[in-house]
Design a protein around this motif. Structure first.
Motif, PDB file in Angstrom:
ATOM      1  N   ILE A   1     130.981 -50.548 -15.623  1.00  0.00           N
ATOM      2  CA  ILE A   1     131.924 -49.482 -15.265  1.00  0.00           C
ATOM      3  C   ILE A   1     132.191 -48.492 -16.392  1.00  0.00           C
ATOM      4  N   HIS A   2     131.545 -48.628 -17.528  1.00  0.00           N
ATOM      5  CA  HIS A   2     131.888 -47.767 -18.669  1.00  0.00           C
ATOM      6  C   HIS A   2     131.420 -46.326 -18.445  1.00  0.00           C
ATOM      7  N   PRO A   3     132.274 -45.343 -18.723  1.00  0.00           N
ATOM      8  CA  PRO A   3     131.907 -43.932 -18.497  1.00  0.00           C
ATOM      9  C   PRO A   3     130.682 -43.459 -19.279  1.00  0.00           C
ATOM     10  N   LEU A   4     130.417 -44.068 -20.446  1.00  0.00           N
ATOM     11  CA  LEU A   4     129.225 -43.675 -21.209  1.00  0.00           C
ATOM     12  C   LEU A   4     127.939 -43.909 -20.418  1.00  0.00           C
ATOM     13  N   HIS A   5     127.995 -44.779 -19.418  1.00  0.00           N
ATOM     14  CA  HIS A   5     126.789 -45.123 -18.661  1.00  0.00           C
ATOM     15  C   HIS A   5     126.582 -44.270 -17.423  1.00  0.00           C
ATOM     16  N   VAL A   6     127.510 -43.360 -17.154  1.00  0.00           N
ATOM     17  CA  VAL A   6     127.378 -42.509 -15.966  1.00  0.00           C
ATOM     18  C   VAL A   6     126.088 -41.694 -16.020  1.00  0.00           C
TER      19      VAL A   6
ATOM     20  N   VAL B   1     136.579 -40.409 -23.687  1.00  0.00           N
ATOM     21  CA  VAL B   1     137.112 -39.169 -23.115  1.00  0.00           C
ATOM     22  C   VAL B   1     136.362 -37.985 -23.722  1.00  0.00           C
ATOM     23  N   ASN B   2     136.475 -36.827 -23.030  1.00  0.00           N
ATOM     24  CA  ASN B   2     135.784 -35.601 -23.464  1.00  0.00           C
ATOM     25  C   ASN B   2     134.284 -35.828 -23.621  1.00  0.00           C
ATOM     26  N   LEU B   3     133.711 -36.581 -22.683  1.00  0.00           N
ATOM     27  CA  LEU B   3     132.265 -36.781 -22.697  1.00  0.00           C
ATOM     28  C   LEU B   3     131.565 -35.499 -22.249  1.00  0.00           C
ATOM     29  N   SER B   4     130.330 -35.356 -22.678  1.00  0.00           N
ATOM     30  CA  SER B   4     129.581 -34.130 -22.380  1.00  0.00           C
ATOM     31  C   SER B   4     128.139 -34.466 -22.046  1.00  0.00           C
ATOM     32  N   ALA B   5     127.541 -33.627 -21.236  1.00  0.00           N
ATOM     33  CA  ALA B   5     126.118 -33.811 -20.924  1.00  0.00           C
ATOM     34  C   ALA B   5     125.238 -33.434 -22.096  1.00  0.00           C
TER      35      ALA B   5
ATOM     36  N   LEU C   1     116.730 -28.653 -41.407  1.00  0.00           N
ATOM     37  CA  LEU C   1     117.154 -30.046 -41.356  1.00  0.00           C
ATOM     38  C   LEU C   1     116.333 -30.870 -42.340  1.00  0.00           C
ATOM     39  N   SER C   2     116.955 -31.241 -43.455  1.00  0.00           N
ATOM     40  CA  SER C   2     116.289 -32.105 -44.425  1.00  0.00           C
ATOM     41  C   SER C   2     116.491 -33.558 -44.036  1.00  0.00           C
ATOM     42  N   SER C   3     115.828 -34.445 -44.751  1.00  0.00           N
ATOM     43  CA  SER C   3     116.004 -35.882 -44.490  1.00  0.00           C
ATOM     44  C   SER C   3     117.455 -36.298 -44.714  1.00  0.00           C
ATOM     45  N   PHE C   4     118.094 -35.702 -45.712  1.00  0.00           N
ATOM     46  CA  PHE C   4     119.502 -36.025 -45.971  1.00  0.00           C
ATOM     47  C   PHE C   4     120.395 -35.514 -44.840  1.00  0.00           C
ATOM     48  N   ASP C   5     120.042 -34.337 -44.286  1.00  0.00           N
ATOM     49  CA  ASP C   5     120.777 -33.822 -43.125  1.00  0.00           C
ATOM     50  C   ASP C   5     120.679 -34.799 -41.955  1.00  0.00           C
ATOM     51  N   ASN C   6     119.461 -35.295 -41.727  1.00  0.00           N
ATOM     52  CA  ASN C   6     119.267 -36.255 -40.635  1.00  0.00           C
ATOM     53  C   ASN C   6     120.066 -37.538 -40.880  1.00  0.00           C
ATOM     54  N   PHE C   7     120.159 -37.946 -42.160  1.00  0.00           N
ATOM     55  CA  PHE C   7     120.964 -39.118 -42.503  1.00  0.00           C
ATOM     56  C   PHE C   7     122.434 -38.880 -42.167  1.00  0.00           C
ATOM     57  N   LEU C   8     122.946 -37.686 -42.494  1.00  0.00           N
ATOM     58  CA  LEU C   8     124.341 -37.354 -42.191  1.00  0.00           C
ATOM     59  C   LEU C   8     124.575 -37.294 -40.680  1.00  0.00           C
ATOM     60  N   ILE C   9     123.610 -36.716 -39.964  1.00  0.00           N
ATOM     61  CA  ILE C   9     123.706 -36.656 -38.496  1.00  0.00           C
ATOM     62  C   ILE C   9     123.739 -38.068 -37.929  1.00  0.00           C
ATOM     63  N   ALA C  10     122.913 -38.961 -38.476  1.00  0.00           N
ATOM     64  CA  ALA C  10     122.852 -40.341 -37.991  1.00  0.00           C
ATOM     65  C   ALA C  10     124.181 -41.064 -38.217  1.00  0.00           C
ATOM     66  N   GLY C  11     124.752 -40.905 -39.422  1.00  0.00           N
ATOM     67  CA  GLY C  11     126.035 -41.545 -39.719  1.00  0.00           C
ATOM     68  C   GLY C  11     127.139 -41.042 -38.811  1.00  0.00           C
ATOM     69  N   ARG C  12     127.163 -39.738 -38.618  1.00  0.00           N
ATOM     70  CA  ARG C  12     128.142 -39.135 -37.701  1.00  0.00           C
ATOM     71  C   ARG C  12     127.950 -39.654 -36.281  1.00  0.00           C
ATOM     72  N   GLY C  13     126.675 -39.804 -35.885  1.00  0.00           N
ATOM     73  CA  GLY C  13     126.387 -40.290 -34.540  1.00  0.00           C
ATOM     74  C   GLY C  13     126.842 -41.727 -34.326  1.00  0.00           C
ATOM     75  N   LEU C  14     126.616 -42.583 -35.317  1.00  0.00           N
ATOM     76  CA  LEU C  14     127.031 -43.985 -35.189  1.00  0.00           C
ATOM     77  C   LEU C  14     128.527 -44.110 -34.942  1.00  0.00           C
ATOM     78  N   VAL C  15     129.313 -43.369 -35.733  1.00  0.00           N
ATOM     79  CA  VAL C  15     130.773 -43.421 -35.555  1.00  0.00           C
ATOM     80  C   VAL C  15     131.165 -42.796 -34.217  1.00  0.00           C
ATOM     81  N   PHE C  16     130.464 -41.737 -33.818  1.00  0.00           N
ATOM     82  CA  PHE C  16     130.728 -41.109 -32.514  1.00  0.00           C
ATOM     83  C   PHE C  16     130.545 -42.123 -31.377  1.00  0.00           C
ATOM     84  N   TYR C  17     129.433 -42.878 -31.419  1.00  0.00           N
ATOM     85  CA  TYR C  17     129.174 -43.843 -30.347  1.00  0.00           C
ATOM     86  C   TYR C  17     130.215 -44.969 -30.340  1.00  0.00           C
TER      87      TYR C  17
ATOM     88  N   GLU D   1     133.311 -44.643 -31.396  1.00  0.00           N
ATOM     89  CA  GLU D   1     134.555 -44.007 -30.923  1.00  0.00           C
ATOM     90  C   GLU D   1     134.541 -43.850 -29.402  1.00  0.00           C
ATOM     91  N   LYS D   2     133.417 -43.370 -28.853  1.00  0.00           N
ATOM     92  CA  LYS D   2     133.354 -43.124 -27.410  1.00  0.00           C
ATOM     93  C   LYS D   2     133.281 -44.420 -26.610  1.00  0.00           C
TER      94      LYS D   2
END
Length: 532
Positions: free
Chosen positions: A21-26, A160-164, A136-152, A154-155
Motif C-alpha cells: 500500500i505504500h505511495p512510493l509504489h504507485v 508526501v509531495n511525490l512527483s512523477a 556532472l563530475s564524478s564528485f557531482d554524481n557522488f553528491l547526487i547519490a547521497g542526496r538521493g539516498l536520504v530522499f528515498y 525520507e519519502k
C-alpha cells in the motif's frame, strides 16, 4: 520472502502490507510501462526464495530454479543485477559459514549478472540513456547519490509531495545544505546501524538490502531516468529492506515481556492501524494523479513549474487529445524556459501542420533542423508539410534526406512514393511503394496507393492484386471510409477489365457502407443495363 527471513508471521505481515500500500509504489503499478518492474520483482523474490530452499533442503532443483527465475527477472528488467550479492546477505542472516562452496556456488549468478549488466549498460549508452556531460563530475554524481539516498529514506517515512519526475538541481555543490546535510545524516545512520549489529543481524541485513538494491539507480553512473535525478519506482525492491527492519522493530516492541504489556500492545496495534490507513489514503490520492497524462503532468508542474520538459510533456498530452491550442500554449512556455531546444520547435511545427498553418509549420521545422541537423524526424515532418501544400520537389528532398539518415523507414518511402505520384512519375512511385512494403509487409495504405498507381499506369491486374492485399491487411480497421475506398476502387478496376459480376460485388460491398453514394448507384445502374 519475508517469512523465510524472519520466521515470524507478524514481521512478514507488516512488511508485506506496507509493500502493498505504500505511495512510493504507485508509479510501478499504475504506470503501464512499469509493468516490467512488477514482473521483474516477482521473479527477483522468487529467485531468492528458491535459493533459500536450496540451502534449507540441499536440493539442486531449487538451485537451478533460482538461476532460471533470475534470468526471467533480468528479461523483465535489469534490476536483478544485485541478486548475487543479496544471496550473500541471506547467507549472513542465516549465519552460514563463508567457505569456498558458499563462494563458488554464486559464480554462475555473477556471470549471468555481469552479462546482463553489460548488455543493459551498452544498450542504455547506445540509446543515449547515459548522461555524459562535463557539467556532472564524478564528485557531482557522488553528491547526487547521497542526496538521493536520504530522499528515498525520507519519502519512505513521509511519502508526501511525490512527483512523477525529480529534475537534477541547477547547482550541485558540497557547500549547499541539500548536499552536505544528507552526507552527515548518512554517516550518523551508518554509525547507528553498525552499533546495532551487536544486537541483531536483521538491521544489517535490511540496511544492506536497501543499499545494495538501490545502488544501481542512485546515479553514481547516471543511467536512464529521462534526465531525472530520482524516481519513485526505484524504491520498489529496495523498500523491502526498510519494511523488514520496521516489521522486526514492531514485532520486538509488541512481544517484549515488560512495561505494561496490555497498554503497550494496544498502542502498537493502534499505531500500525493509523499507519496503514494514512498510507492507503495517500496511495488512493496518488492513483488519481496517474489517471491520465494530463493529470500526471499538471501535478508534476505544480512542484516544478520552471522545468521545461514538463511543459513539453503536458503539451504532448494535450496534442494527443486534439487540444491543439492548449498544446501550443505549453510548447511556447517551454520555449521561453529553453529557447534553443530543437524538439520544442518540432512539436510547435506539428501543431501548426495539424491546424493547416503550413507557413508557420515550415518555419518551425526549419528552426528545429538548424539546431539538430541530423535528426531524421525533423526532416520527415518538414517533408510531410511540403507534401500537404503541394511542394512536391521540396518534399522529395526532405524525405530523401530522412532516408539518408535512416534507411529502414517505411513511412518515409511511402510518402516519397506519394510525392512522385503527385508529380506524375508513376514508375518511381511504384518503386518506392514497393520498398515501403518490403520493409513493412503489413502496410495496407501502401498496398492501396500502389493499387491506385498501377491503375493509373494501366496495370489493372496488378491494381486488383494490390487492392486485395490492402483489404487483407486492413481487417478490423475502424475507419469504414477506407474500406469503402478499397471496394470502390476494386469495383472500378473490375469494371475496366469488363468483369461485371466482380465489379457488381465490389460496388455492393462499398454501397453497404455508404448507401446514398450517388456515383456508386450510377455505376451499378450502368452494369445492370449492360447485363440487360
Amino acid at each position: 520472502f519475508i517469512y523465510l527471513l524472519s520466521k515470524k508471521v507478524m514481521v512478514s505481515f507488516i512488511a508485506s502490507i506496507l509493500f502493498g500500500i505504500h505511495p512510493l509504489h504507485v508509479e510501478s503499478v499504475a504506470w503501464i510501462s512499469e509493468r516490467k518492474d512488477v514482473l521483474s520483482t516477482f521473479f527477483y523474490l522468487l529467485s531468492v526464495i528458491c535459493y533459500a530452499q536450496y540451502l534449507n533442503k540441499n536440493k539442486w532443483l531449487y538451485y537451478n530454479l533460482s538461476i532460471f527465475t533470475m534470468v526471467l527477472s533480468f528479461l523483465s528488467k535489469g534490476m536483478a543485477v544485485t541478486l548475487p550479492i543479496v544471496f550473500f546477505l541471506y547467507d549472513y542472516l542465516s549465519e552460514r559459514k563463508f567457505d569456498s562452496k558458499a563462494f563458488f556456488e554464486k559464480v554462475p549468478f555473477f556471470i549471468i549478472s555481469g552479462l546482463f549488466g553489460l548488455i543493459t549498460f551498452f544498450l542504455s549508452r547506445s540509446k543515449g540513456a547515459i548522461i555524459s556531460t562535463p557539467a556532472l563530475s564524478s564528485f557531482d554524481n557522488f553528491l547526487i547519490a547521497g542526496r538521493g539516498l536520504v530522499f528515498y529514506l525520507e519519502k519512505t517515512i513521509l511519502p508526501v509531495n511525490l512527483s512523477a519526475l525529480y529534475p537534477y538541481p541547477k547547482t550541485i555543490s558540497i557547500v549547499l545544505p541539500e548536499f552536505f546535510v544528507p552526507i552527515i545524516l548518512l554517516i550518523i545512520l551508518g554509525g547507528i546501524v553498525l552499533y546495532l549489529r551487536r544486537y541483531s543481524r536483521n538491521v544489517i541485513f535490511g540496511s544492506l538490502f536497501f543499499l545494495i538494491t538501490i545502488l544501481p539507480v542512485i546515479k553514481l553512473i547516471p543511467i536512464g531516468g529521462g534526465g531525472a535525478s530520482m524516481a519513485d519506482r526505484y524504491m520498489y525492491i529496495p523498500s523491502i529492506g526498510l519494511f523488514y527492519i520496521l516489521g522486526i522493530a514492531v514485532n520486538k516492541i509488541y512481544t517484549m515481556d515488560r512495561f505494561y504489556n496490555g497498554v503497550r500492545k494496544f498502542f502498537v496495534v493502534l499505531f500500525m492501524i493509523l499507519v496503514v490507513i494514512s498510507l492507503s489514503v495517500l496511495t488512493y490520492n496518488r492513483n488519481a494523479v496517474w489517471q491520465s497524462s494530463e493529470t500526471l503532468w499538471k501535478d508534476t508542474l505544480k512542484k516544478y513549474p520552471e522545468y521545461f520538459l514538463l511543459h513539453i510533456s503536458l503539451g504532448n498530452a494535450y496534442y494527443n487529445k486534439g487540444e491543439l491550442d492548449k498544446a501550443l500554449k505549453e510548447y511556447k512556455k517551454a520555449l521561453v524556459l529553453r529557447p534553443n531546444y530543437a524538439d520544442i520547435y518540432n512539436n510547435i511545427g506539428n501543431v501548426y501542420d495539424k491546424t493547416g498553418n503550413a507557413e508557420m509549420a515550415i518555419t518551425s521545422y526549419k528552426k528545429a533542423i538548424l539546431l539538430k541537423p541530423n535528426l531524421v524526424e525533423f526532416h520527415y515532418n518538414l517533408g510531410l508539410t511540403y507534401l500537404h501544400v503541394g511542394l512536391f520537389d521540396k518534399a522529395i528532398s526532405r524525405f530523401s534526406k530522412a532516408l539518408e539518415l535512416k534507411n529502414y523507414f517505411p513511412e518515409a518511402y511511402y510518402n516519397l512514393a506519394s510525392a512522385y505520384y503527385a508529380k506524375g512519375l508513376l514508375d518511381k512511385a511504384i518503386r518506392y511503394y514497393k520498398t515501403a512494403l518490403r520493409q513493412n509487409p503489413d502496410y495496407y495504405e501502401a498496398y492501396f496507393d500502389l493499387g491506385v498507381t498501377y491503375y493509373d499506369n494501366g496495370l489493372i491486374d496488378k491494381a486488383i492484386t494490390s487492392y486485395k492485399d490492402a483489404l487483407k491487411f486492413s481487417v478490423g480497421l475502424a475507419d469504414k471510409s477506407y474500406i469503402y475506398g478499397i471496394y470502390n476502387n476494386m469495383g472500378n478496376a473490375y469494371f475496366k477489365k469488363g468483369l461485371l459480376q466482380e465489379a457488381m460485388e465490389s460496388y455492393t460491398k462499398a454501397l453497404s457502407m455508404y448507401p446514398d453514394d450517388k456515383i456508386l448507384l450510377h455505376n451499378m445502374r450502368i452494369i445492370k443495363r449492360m447485363y440487360n
